[in-house]
Design a protein around this motif. Sequence first.
Motif, PDB file in Angstrom:
ATOM      1  N   SER A  52      -3.850  15.091   9.622  1.00 24.69           N
ATOM      2  CA  SER A  52      -2.443  14.973   9.073  1.00 24.69           C
ATOM      3  C   SER A  52      -1.967  13.690   9.456  1.00 24.69           C
ATOM      4  O   SER A  52      -2.588  12.719  10.106  1.00 24.69           O
ATOM      5  N   LEU A  53      -0.712  13.253   9.007  1.00 25.97           N
ATOM      6  CA  LEU A  53      -0.141  12.044   9.275  1.00 25.97           C
ATOM      7  C   LEU A  53       0.024  11.792  10.797  1.00 25.97           C
ATOM      8  O   LEU A  53       0.188  10.566  11.068  1.00 25.97           O
ATOM      9  N   CYS A  54       0.010  12.758  11.541  1.00 22.79           N
ATOM     10  CA  CYS A  54       0.295  12.520  12.950  1.00 22.79           C
ATOM     11  C   CYS A  54      -0.946  11.963  13.569  1.00 22.79           C
ATOM     12  O   CYS A  54      -0.901  11.088  14.575  1.00 22.79           O
ATOM     13  N   GLU A  55      -2.000  12.461  12.905  1.00 22.85           N
ATOM     14  CA  GLU A  55      -3.348  12.009  13.568  1.00 22.85           C
ATOM     15  C   GLU A  55      -4.008  10.734  12.943  1.00 22.85           C
ATOM     16  O   GLU A  55      -4.454  10.017  13.585  1.00 22.85           O
ATOM     17  N   PHE A  56      -3.702  10.330  11.465  1.00 21.15           N
ATOM     18  CA  PHE A  56      -4.343   9.223  10.802  1.00 21.15           C
ATOM     19  C   PHE A  56      -3.185   8.628  10.229  1.00 21.15           C
ATOM     20  O   PHE A  56      -3.637   7.494   9.430  1.00 21.15           O
ATOM     21  N   GLY A  57      -2.046   8.694  10.417  1.00 25.11           N
ATOM     22  CA  GLY A  57      -0.929   8.099   9.534  1.00 25.11           C
ATOM     23  C   GLY A  57      -0.723   6.631   9.914  1.00 25.11           C
ATOM     24  O   GLY A  57      -0.699   5.706   9.004  1.00 25.11           O
ATOM     25  N   ALA A  58      -0.915   6.184  11.339  1.00 27.24           N
ATOM     26  CA  ALA A  58      -0.861   4.846  11.563  1.00 27.24           C
ATOM     27  C   ALA A  58      -2.087   3.872  11.003  1.00 27.24           C
ATOM     28  O   ALA A  58      -2.057   2.991  10.596  1.00 27.24           O
ATOM     29  N   ASP A  59      -3.039   4.786  10.947  1.00 21.52           N
ATOM     30  CA  ASP A  59      -4.241   4.067  10.593  1.00 21.52           C
ATOM     31  C   ASP A  59      -4.298   3.949   8.912  1.00 21.52           C
ATOM     32  O   ASP A  59      -4.800   2.758   8.339  1.00 21.52           O
ATOM     33  N   PHE A  60      -4.029   4.697   8.470  1.00 27.35           N
ATOM     34  CA  PHE A  60      -3.757   4.900   7.092  1.00 27.35           C
ATOM     35  C   PHE A  60      -2.736   3.566   6.538  1.00 27.35           C
ATOM     36  O   PHE A  60      -3.205   2.692   5.713  1.00 27.35           O
ATOM     37  N   ILE A  61      -1.815   3.355   7.429  1.00 30.40           N
ATOM     38  CA  ILE A  61      -0.636   2.152   7.044  1.00 30.40           C
ATOM     39  C   ILE A  61      -1.471   0.987   7.303  1.00 30.40           C
ATOM     40  O   ILE A  61      -1.644   0.010   6.332  1.00 30.40           O
ATOM     41  N   ARG A  62      -2.213   0.822   8.553  1.00 30.24           N
ATOM     42  CA  ARG A  62      -2.826  -0.458   8.756  1.00 30.24           C
ATOM     43  C   ARG A  62      -4.059  -0.790   7.784  1.00 30.24           C
ATOM     44  O   ARG A  62      -4.224  -1.921   7.033  1.00 30.24           O
ATOM     45  N   SER A  63      -4.583   0.067   7.101  1.00 35.89           N
ATOM     46  CA  SER A  63      -5.603   0.045   6.293  1.00 35.89           C
ATOM     47  C   SER A  63      -5.061  -0.195   4.674  1.00 35.89           C
ATOM     48  O   SER A  63      -6.019  -0.756   3.976  1.00 35.89           O
ATOM     49  N   ASN A  64      -4.127   0.164   4.495  1.00 34.06           N
ATOM     50  CA  ASN A  64      -3.392   0.469   3.007  1.00 34.06           C
ATOM     51  C   ASN A  64      -2.194  -0.362   2.870  1.00 34.06           C
ATOM     52  O   ASN A  64      -1.552  -0.117   2.042  1.00 34.06           O
ATOM     53  N   GLU A  65      -1.942  -1.482   3.864  1.00 31.60           N
ATOM     54  CA  GLU A  65      -0.584  -2.052   3.788  1.00 31.60           C
ATOM     55  C   GLU A  65      -0.356  -2.803   2.576  1.00 31.60           C
ATOM     56  O   GLU A  65       0.570  -2.851   2.013  1.00 31.60           O
ATOM     57  N   PRO A  66      -1.335  -3.418   1.942  1.00 31.93           N
ATOM     58  CA  PRO A  66      -1.255  -4.053   0.340  1.00 31.93           C
ATOM     59  C   PRO A  66      -1.078  -3.009  -0.607  1.00 31.93           C
ATOM     60  O   PRO A  66       0.189  -3.319  -1.613  1.00 31.93           O
ATOM     61  N   LEU A  67      -1.335  -1.784  -0.630  1.00 33.08           N
ATOM     62  CA  LEU A  67      -1.168  -0.708  -1.694  1.00 33.08           C
ATOM     63  C   LEU A  67       0.577  -0.456  -1.257  1.00 33.08           C
ATOM     64  O   LEU A  67       1.054  -0.027  -2.235  1.00 33.08           O
ATOM     65  N   ILE A  68       0.657  -0.192  -0.334  1.00 34.39           N
ATOM     66  CA  ILE A  68       2.050   0.371   0.087  1.00 34.39           C
ATOM     67  C   ILE A  68       3.185  -0.819  -0.323  1.00 34.39           C
ATOM     68  O   ILE A  68       4.105  -0.393  -0.883  1.00 34.39           O
ATOM     69  N   MET A  69       2.851  -1.905   0.170  1.00 34.91           N
ATOM     70  CA  MET A  69       3.755  -3.001  -0.378  1.00 34.91           C
ATOM     71  C   MET A  69       3.837  -3.176  -1.761  1.00 34.91           C
ATOM     72  O   MET A  69       4.929  -3.417  -2.351  1.00 34.91           O
ATOM     73  N   GLN A  70       2.748  -3.138  -2.313  1.00 29.34           N
ATOM     74  CA  GLN A  70       2.680  -3.242  -3.829  1.00 29.34           C
ATOM     75  C   GLN A  70       3.558  -2.020  -4.694  1.00 29.34           C
ATOM     76  O   GLN A  70       4.261  -2.379  -5.401  1.00 29.34           O
ATOM     77  N   THR A  71       3.460  -0.807  -3.855  1.00 26.38           N
ATOM     78  CA  THR A  71       4.249   0.336  -4.574  1.00 26.38           C
ATOM     79  C   THR A  71       5.862   0.203  -4.224  1.00 26.38           C
ATOM     80  O   THR A  71       6.569   0.328  -5.148  1.00 26.38           O
ATOM     81  N   TYR A  72       6.160  -0.435  -3.115  1.00 21.34           N
ATOM     82  CA  TYR A  72       7.475  -0.682  -3.003  1.00 21.34           C
ATOM     83  C   TYR A  72       8.036  -1.695  -4.056  1.00 21.34           C
ATOM     84  O   TYR A  72       9.129  -1.644  -4.343  1.00 21.34           O
ATOM     85  N   GLU A  73       7.219  -2.916  -3.903  1.00 27.45           N
ATOM     86  CA  GLU A  73       7.536  -3.966  -4.846  1.00 27.45           C
ATOM     87  C   GLU A  73       7.572  -3.506  -6.336  1.00 27.45           C
ATOM     88  O   GLU A  73       8.691  -3.966  -7.297  1.00 27.45           O
ATOM     89  N   GLU A  74       6.940  -2.530  -6.861  1.00 33.75           N
ATOM     90  CA  GLU A  74       6.984  -1.975  -8.286  1.00 33.75           C
ATOM     91  C   GLU A  74       8.317  -1.459  -8.378  1.00 33.75           C
ATOM     92  O   GLU A  74       8.979  -1.644  -9.226  1.00 33.75           O
ATOM     93  N   PHE A  75       8.751  -0.485  -7.362  1.00 35.87           N
ATOM     94  CA  PHE A  75      10.287   0.271  -7.719  1.00 35.87           C
ATOM     95  C   PHE A  75      11.133  -0.863  -7.466  1.00 35.87           C
ATOM     96  O   PHE A  75      11.943  -0.748  -8.262  1.00 35.87           O
TER      97      PHE A  75
END
Length: 166
Positions: free
Chosen positions: A115-138
Amino acid sequence: MPRHRQQRGGHAASAPHAGPACGGALAPGCALKFGTGFSKSAGSAAAMATADYLTAWLGSYSKKFGNGFNVYWHGHMLQQVQQLNTTAVYYAYIIAMLARHFGGLHDCDVAGGHSLCEFGADFIRSNEPLIMQTYEEFANETALRLGPNAEVVWLMEPDFYQYSEP
């Protein structure tokens, strides 16, 4: 000029000025505002025409657009915002949806682990460029359609509290 809506019973709804939180597209003088979710159904036209803001969720996955801006959904919503001279309000659920699609993670209240509770922070650290790119697109697509100075409300990551390390 702000639009004022009538409540049932014919009384305008407003609140007294409460300080720095007042102002902007949704709260000029802290007047009570009415919003509704964007919909393409014919039955929703009347509600959207009387709304001060329209809402849409961001981040859902589609085969054609991935987790990004969907011209047939978000684009039509912004077209309605422009035609009705109202405000766009986004429920930005981008991290959770990206984590679901790319990491197989789910909300914490779903049984089965991973779940996000177990692995959410790791997902954010590992995928920050993807997250920022998605926000930027919107943000860029919104600015392209409404203009760079349009007031848009971003309700960011409703489940962000879940993404903490155990």
